[in-house]
Design a protein around this motif. Structure first.
Motif, PDB file in Angstrom:
ATOM      1  N   GLU A   1       0.827  -1.201   0.000  1.00  0.00           N
ATOM      2  CA  GLU A   1       0.000   0.000   0.000  1.00  0.00           C
ATOM      3  C   GLU A   1       0.869   1.261   0.000  1.00  0.00           C
ATOM      4  O   GLU A   1       0.612   2.215  -0.742  1.00  0.00           O
ATOM      5  CB  GLU A   1      -0.931   0.011   1.210  1.00  0.00           C
ATOM      6  CG  GLU A   1      -1.833   1.240   1.252  1.00  0.00           C
ATOM      7  CD  GLU A   1      -2.746   1.265   2.457  1.00  0.00           C
ATOM      8  OE1 GLU A   1      -3.433   2.298   2.649  1.00  0.00           O
ATOM      9  OE2 GLU A   1      -2.782   0.278   3.210  1.00  0.00           O
ATOM     10  N   ALA A   2       1.913   1.280   0.835  1.00  0.00           N
ATOM     11  CA  ALA A   2       2.764   2.464   0.954  1.00  0.00           C
ATOM     12  C   ALA A   2       3.465   2.783  -0.363  1.00  0.00           C
ATOM     13  O   ALA A   2       3.497   3.937  -0.805  1.00  0.00           O
ATOM     14  CB  ALA A   2       3.789   2.252   2.068  1.00  0.00           C
ATOM     15  N   VAL A   3       4.026   1.771  -1.010  1.00  0.00           N
ATOM     16  CA  VAL A   3       4.751   1.999  -2.261  1.00  0.00           C
ATOM     17  C   VAL A   3       3.785   2.393  -3.370  1.00  0.00           C
ATOM     18  O   VAL A   3       4.073   3.285  -4.174  1.00  0.00           O
ATOM     19  CB  VAL A   3       5.560   0.747  -2.648  1.00  0.00           C
ATOM     20  CG1 VAL A   3       6.228   0.950  -4.022  1.00  0.00           C
ATOM     21  CG2 VAL A   3       6.614   0.439  -1.591  1.00  0.00           C
ATOM     22  N   THR A   4       2.619   1.759  -3.414  1.00  0.00           N
ATOM     23  CA  THR A   4       1.633   2.088  -4.446  1.00  0.00           C
ATOM     24  C   THR A   4       1.184   3.542  -4.323  1.00  0.00           C
ATOM     25  O   THR A   4       1.115   4.280  -5.319  1.00  0.00           O
ATOM     26  CB  THR A   4       0.415   1.151  -4.341  1.00  0.00           C
ATOM     27  OG1 THR A   4       0.840  -0.199  -4.562  1.00  0.00           O
ATOM     28  CG2 THR A   4      -0.634   1.520  -5.376  1.00  0.00           C
ATOM     29  N   ARG A   5       0.892   3.982  -3.105  1.00  0.00           N
ATOM     30  CA  ARG A   5       0.423   5.351  -2.899  1.00  0.00           C
ATOM     31  C   ARG A   5       1.516   6.380  -3.170  1.00  0.00           C
ATOM     32  O   ARG A   5       1.218   7.531  -3.489  1.00  0.00           O
ATOM     33  CB  ARG A   5      -0.107   5.507  -1.474  1.00  0.00           C
ATOM     34  CG  ARG A   5      -1.417   4.770  -1.249  1.00  0.00           C
ATOM     35  CD  ARG A   5      -1.863   4.807   0.198  1.00  0.00           C
ATOM     36  NE  ARG A   5      -2.055   6.155   0.709  1.00  0.00           N
ATOM     37  CZ  ARG A   5      -2.528   6.421   1.918  1.00  0.00           C
ATOM     38  NH1 ARG A   5      -2.862   5.433   2.730  1.00  0.00           N
ATOM     39  NH2 ARG A   5      -2.680   7.672   2.320  1.00  0.00           N
ATOM     40  N   SER A   6       2.773   5.966  -3.046  1.00  0.00           N
ATOM     41  CA  SER A   6       3.891   6.897  -3.210  1.00  0.00           C
ATOM     42  C   SER A   6       4.572   6.769  -4.563  1.00  0.00           C
ATOM     43  O   SER A   6       5.539   7.492  -4.833  1.00  0.00           O
ATOM     44  CB  SER A   6       4.930   6.638  -2.106  1.00  0.00           C
ATOM     45  OG  SER A   6       4.340   6.563  -0.834  1.00  0.00           O
ATOM     46  N   ALA A   7       4.088   5.863  -5.418  1.00  0.00           N
ATOM     47  CA  ALA A   7       4.815   5.503  -6.634  1.00  0.00           C
ATOM     48  C   ALA A   7       5.066   6.688  -7.550  1.00  0.00           C
ATOM     49  O   ALA A   7       6.148   6.821  -8.135  1.00  0.00           O
ATOM     50  CB  ALA A   7       4.062   4.399  -7.380  1.00  0.00           C
ATOM     51  N   ARG A   8       4.080   7.561  -7.702  1.00  0.00           N
ATOM     52  CA  ARG A   8       4.252   8.674  -8.632  1.00  0.00           C
ATOM     53  C   ARG A   8       5.401   9.582  -8.186  1.00  0.00           C
ATOM     54  O   ARG A   8       6.222  10.010  -9.004  1.00  0.00           O
ATOM     55  CB  ARG A   8       2.952   9.473  -8.748  1.00  0.00           C
ATOM     56  CG  ARG A   8       3.048  10.619  -9.750  1.00  0.00           C
ATOM     57  CD  ARG A   8       1.695  11.259  -9.974  1.00  0.00           C
ATOM     58  NE  ARG A   8       1.768  12.335 -10.949  1.00  0.00           N
ATOM     59  CZ  ARG A   8       0.728  13.052 -11.344  1.00  0.00           C
ATOM     60  NH1 ARG A   8      -0.480  12.793 -10.851  1.00  0.00           N
ATOM     61  NH2 ARG A   8       0.872  14.021 -12.226  1.00  0.00           N
ATOM     62  N   ARG A   9       5.466   9.870  -6.905  1.00  0.00           N
ATOM     63  CA  ARG A   9       6.544  10.728  -6.393  1.00  0.00           C
ATOM     64  C   ARG A   9       7.887  10.013  -6.435  1.00  0.00           C
ATOM     65  O   ARG A   9       8.896  10.583  -6.848  1.00  0.00           O
ATOM     66  CB  ARG A   9       6.217  11.163  -4.958  1.00  0.00           C
ATOM     67  CG  ARG A   9       7.320  11.970  -4.290  1.00  0.00           C
ATOM     68  CD  ARG A   9       6.862  12.487  -2.918  1.00  0.00           C
ATOM     69  NE  ARG A   9       6.318  11.441  -2.085  1.00  0.00           N
ATOM     70  CZ  ARG A   9       7.065  10.580  -1.388  1.00  0.00           C
ATOM     71  NH1 ARG A   9       8.383  10.659  -1.445  1.00  0.00           N
ATOM     72  NH2 ARG A   9       6.501   9.657  -0.638  1.00  0.00           N
ATOM     73  N   LEU A  10       7.914   8.733  -6.040  1.00  0.00           N
ATOM     74  CA  LEU A  10       9.171   7.987  -5.998  1.00  0.00           C
ATOM     75  C   LEU A  10       9.752   7.760  -7.387  1.00  0.00           C
ATOM     76  O   LEU A  10      10.968   7.664  -7.549  1.00  0.00           O
ATOM     77  CB  LEU A  10       8.952   6.639  -5.311  1.00  0.00           C
ATOM     78  CG  LEU A  10       8.541   6.673  -3.839  1.00  0.00           C
ATOM     79  CD1 LEU A  10       8.298   5.258  -3.331  1.00  0.00           C
ATOM     80  CD2 LEU A  10       9.608   7.364  -3.000  1.00  0.00           C
ATOM     81  N   SER A  11       8.897   7.679  -8.399  1.00  0.00           N
ATOM     82  CA  SER A  11       9.371   7.351  -9.742  1.00  0.00           C
ATOM     83  C   SER A  11      10.185   8.476 -10.369  1.00  0.00           C
ATOM     84  O   SER A  11      10.784   8.282 -11.428  1.00  0.00           O
ATOM     85  CB  SER A  11       8.188   7.004 -10.651  1.00  0.00           C
ATOM     86  OG  SER A  11       7.320   8.114 -10.796  1.00  0.00           O
TER      87      SER A  11
END
Length: 311
Positions: free
Chosen positions: A38-48
């Motif tokens: 859940e954490a990575v999915t919700r943050s994916a746009r910023r992390l990418s």
């Protein structure tokens, strides 16, 4: 359970865990799978912008745990009804012996990013890395390599007291911030030593000062030796060709945080006085005569001589 074994169902080696005011730090377990996804999915746009997020790779992370690669999860002590995972820190490329060094990489997760919780957790991870074994990892040096455009991440490590040590070309094959196209990306290199930890925020850099004196009548043909050696050493040039007053040359050298290459034409006595006024020891600074049309090998040999004079 040995800390070298992938962790199962929430069992945690206490030696590699820390409790802070707002967060706790511990190795990952399979119980983290849902929160991690859940954490990575919700943050994916910023992390990418600077990484390749994968919400489904926790199994690979667990399998990779070893003395040379440690992962730490930062969890909020008060999850506020959310998934509770503040971030993840990898301590990788761990080498002991005379090196005792490692690199760190990390991700901060929404909705906790930007609230200071991740910084608190990263401090705890660094405590673990620098603590003696078995309560920690027994390291002496930690390096963080950050893309120059990732000013937020660079600001985080500078706030913890890391200092900028250098620049690494084509360091990692990653997406770019603006086009998401994978390519070899340059990185700035920041480092922290156990002897400096805990460090004050934004600890001042202490550049390595070097100097070379080229004393004689500067040549007029071709590119001056001073410029060529200065480029090899990444130092400024202070030249009598531009500043006829020798006293000003020494003052410029004194004020330079990195030193410089001085091109002058003065007597031996004036030379010794000038070097001392610039904050160097006269016997340490190499002094050479101008070289007409130097070869690349000559330029590099001179630069190496300068580096050897300032270990």
């Amino acid at each position: 359970m040995s800390s070298d074994t992938p962790l199962e169902h929430g069992s945690v080696p206490p030696a590699l865990s820390r409790m802070g005011e707002r967060v706790e730090v511990r190795p990952p377990t399979r119980a983290d799978t849902a929160a991690y996804a859940e954490a990575v999915t919700r943050s994916a746009r910023r992390l990418s912008d600077f990484a390749i997020p994968d919400p489904n790779n926790l199994g690979d992370v667990l399998a990779a745990q070893s003395p040379g690669y440690r992962t730490f999860m930062i969890r909020a002590r008060d999850p506020e009804g959310d998934h509770g995972l503040v971030g993840r820190v990898n301590v990788s490329n761990v080498v002991h012996g005379a090196f005792r060094s490692a690199t760190i990489g990390y991700d901060a997760y929404d909705p906790y990013a930007g609230r200071g919780l991740f910084a608190e957790g990263l401090e705890l991870v660094i405590d673990i890395a620098f603590s003696d074994e078995p309560s920690g990892m027994g390291l002496h040096r930690i390096e963080a390599n950050i893309q120059p455009t990732n000013s937020r991440s660079a600001g985080l490590v500078r706030n913890l007291g890391f200092v900028h040590e250098g620049f690494s070309r084509d360091y990692l094959y990653l997406p770019g911030r603006h086009d998401q196209r994978r390519a070899w990306r340059d990185h700035d290199r920041y480092a922290m030593l156990s002897s400096d930890w805990p460090a004050v925020p934004y600890r001042p850099h202490r550049p390595h000062r070097m100097a070379l004196i080229i004393n004689g009548v500067p040549g007029v043909d071709g590119k001056p030796l001073a410029n060529l050696v200065a480029a090899e050493l990444s130092l400024p040039v202070f030249s009598v060709r531009n500043v006829p007053d020798a006293a000003v040359l020494w003052e410029l050298l004194r004020q330079s945080p990195v030193g410089g290459v001085v091109e002058c034409h003065v007597s031996p006595v004036e030379l010794r006085i000038g070097i001392a006024r610039a904050g160097f020891e006269a016997g340490q600074v190499p002094v050479i005569e101008p070289v007409a049309d130097p070869t690349k090998r000559e330029v590099v040999d001179i630069a190496l001589r300068v580096r050897a004079a300032f270990p």
